[in-house]
Design a protein around this motif. Sequence first.
Motif, PDB file in Angstrom:
ATOM      1  N   ARG A  67       0.840  -1.202   0.000  1.00 51.34           N
ATOM      2  CA  ARG A  67       0.000   0.000   0.000  1.00 51.34           C
ATOM      3  C   ARG A  67       0.873   1.250   0.000  1.00 51.34           C
ATOM      4  O   ARG A  67       0.579   2.241  -0.665  1.00 51.34           O
ATOM      5  CB  ARG A  67      -0.933   0.007   1.198  1.00 51.34           C
ATOM      6  CG  ARG A  67      -1.923   1.159   1.172  1.00 51.34           C
ATOM      7  CD  ARG A  67      -2.798   1.205   2.410  1.00 51.34           C
ATOM      8  NE  ARG A  67      -3.598   0.023   2.586  1.00 51.34           N
ATOM      9  CZ  ARG A  67      -4.816  -0.155   2.084  1.00 51.34           C
ATOM     10  NH1 ARG A  67      -5.375   0.789   1.366  1.00 51.34           N
ATOM     11  NH2 ARG A  67      -5.484  -1.261   2.300  1.00 51.34           N
ATOM     12  N   GLY A  72     -10.609   8.692  -2.065  1.00 50.30           N
ATOM     13  CA  GLY A  72     -11.270   7.395  -2.119  1.00 50.30           C
ATOM     14  C   GLY A  72     -11.933   7.244  -3.469  1.00 50.30           C
ATOM     15  O   GLY A  72     -11.813   8.118  -4.338  1.00 50.30           O
ATOM     16  N   LEU A 102      -4.847   2.319  -8.126  1.00 53.52           N
ATOM     17  CA  LEU A 102      -6.102   2.630  -7.454  1.00 53.52           C
ATOM     18  C   LEU A 102      -7.151   1.553  -7.696  1.00 53.52           C
ATOM     19  O   LEU A 102      -7.980   1.278  -6.829  1.00 53.52           O
ATOM     20  CB  LEU A 102      -6.619   4.000  -7.882  1.00 53.52           C
ATOM     21  CG  LEU A 102      -5.761   5.196  -7.459  1.00 53.52           C
ATOM     22  CD1 LEU A 102      -6.418   6.507  -7.882  1.00 53.52           C
ATOM     23  CD2 LEU A 102      -5.464   5.200  -5.972  1.00 53.52           C
ATOM     24  N   LEU A 126      -6.293  -1.078  -5.201  1.00 52.47           N
ATOM     25  CA  LEU A 126      -6.691  -0.613  -3.867  1.00 52.47           C
ATOM     26  C   LEU A 126      -8.210  -0.618  -3.727  1.00 52.47           C
ATOM     27  O   LEU A 126      -8.741  -0.904  -2.651  1.00 52.47           O
ATOM     28  CB  LEU A 126      -6.121   0.780  -3.601  1.00 52.47           C
ATOM     29  CG  LEU A 126      -4.615   0.833  -3.384  1.00 52.47           C
ATOM     30  CD1 LEU A 126      -4.132   2.281  -3.402  1.00 52.47           C
ATOM     31  CD2 LEU A 126      -4.218   0.158  -2.091  1.00 52.47           C
ATOM     32  N   GLY A 127      -8.925  -0.293  -4.808  1.00 49.72           N
ATOM     33  CA  GLY A 127     -10.387  -0.313  -4.787  1.00 49.72           C
ATOM     34  C   GLY A 127     -10.926  -1.696  -4.485  1.00 49.72           C
ATOM     35  O   GLY A 127     -11.914  -1.847  -3.753  1.00 49.72           O
ATOM     36  N   TYR A 168      -8.440   5.134  -0.133  1.00 48.65           N
ATOM     37  CA  TYR A 168      -7.399   4.279  -0.687  1.00 48.65           C
ATOM     38  C   TYR A 168      -6.228   4.130   0.278  1.00 48.65           C
ATOM     39  O   TYR A 168      -5.584   3.096   0.335  1.00 48.65           O
ATOM     40  CB  TYR A 168      -6.884   4.842  -2.010  1.00 48.65           C
ATOM     41  CG  TYR A 168      -7.886   4.748  -3.135  1.00 48.65           C
ATOM     42  CD1 TYR A 168      -8.380   3.518  -3.561  1.00 48.65           C
ATOM     43  CD2 TYR A 168      -8.336   5.888  -3.792  1.00 48.65           C
ATOM     44  CE1 TYR A 168      -9.290   3.428  -4.599  1.00 48.65           C
ATOM     45  CE2 TYR A 168      -9.237   5.807  -4.837  1.00 48.65           C
ATOM     46  CZ  TYR A 168      -9.714   4.572  -5.232  1.00 48.65           C
ATOM     47  OH  TYR A 168     -10.606   4.480  -6.261  1.00 48.65           O
TER      48      TYR A 168
END
Length: 188
Positions: A100, A122, A160, A163-164, A176
């Motif tokens: 991350r 986000g 992203l 991460l989503g 995120y």
Amino acid sequence: PAAVTEVNSTRLERLGEELKAKGYAPGTVKRKMDMVSKALRMATIWTDDRGRPLLASKPTMPSIRVANLKDRILERHEELAVFNGIEKRRTEEPGRQWWRFEKLIRFLLDTGARLGEALGVGPDSITNHSGRQYVTFARYRTKNDKPRTLPLTAAVTSALEELGRQIAQRKGEWRYFPLSEGDQKSVV
């Protein structure tokens, strides 16, 4: 050093010039002069042993022009060194969220965002226009308190998306990068 009562606009201009002559960058001179300004303002409030303000009024501060003439961009070899270092830590400490952190660094480098801006991003911050992904930093999250929209690189878009998928698996998470500034344990 002059006593507070002896500080006037001429002395303040000289102080600014003295700081520049010592080699301080304009931004640093401005920050230092801003602190002097705050101290002088407090001197108009604080009183001596007879109840009189230490300074009758604050002198006019000289204006300091700050032109950011230096943009710092990582060279390709520097960027590789950063990501190689993260990968090394990721291998040595698989239980921590280095994956991350790597995506956060990629986001920061490719967007030029400040950490505080990135921490508030986000899925709701991402929009798609004409096949291109954009991030919008929310109002009051930016330095000037105005929303700002930037295009995303393919690398950030891919990061992203991954991460989503992680967010979708966690209940109550909407960002995120779910950490607060200064919270290093959550990052790594």
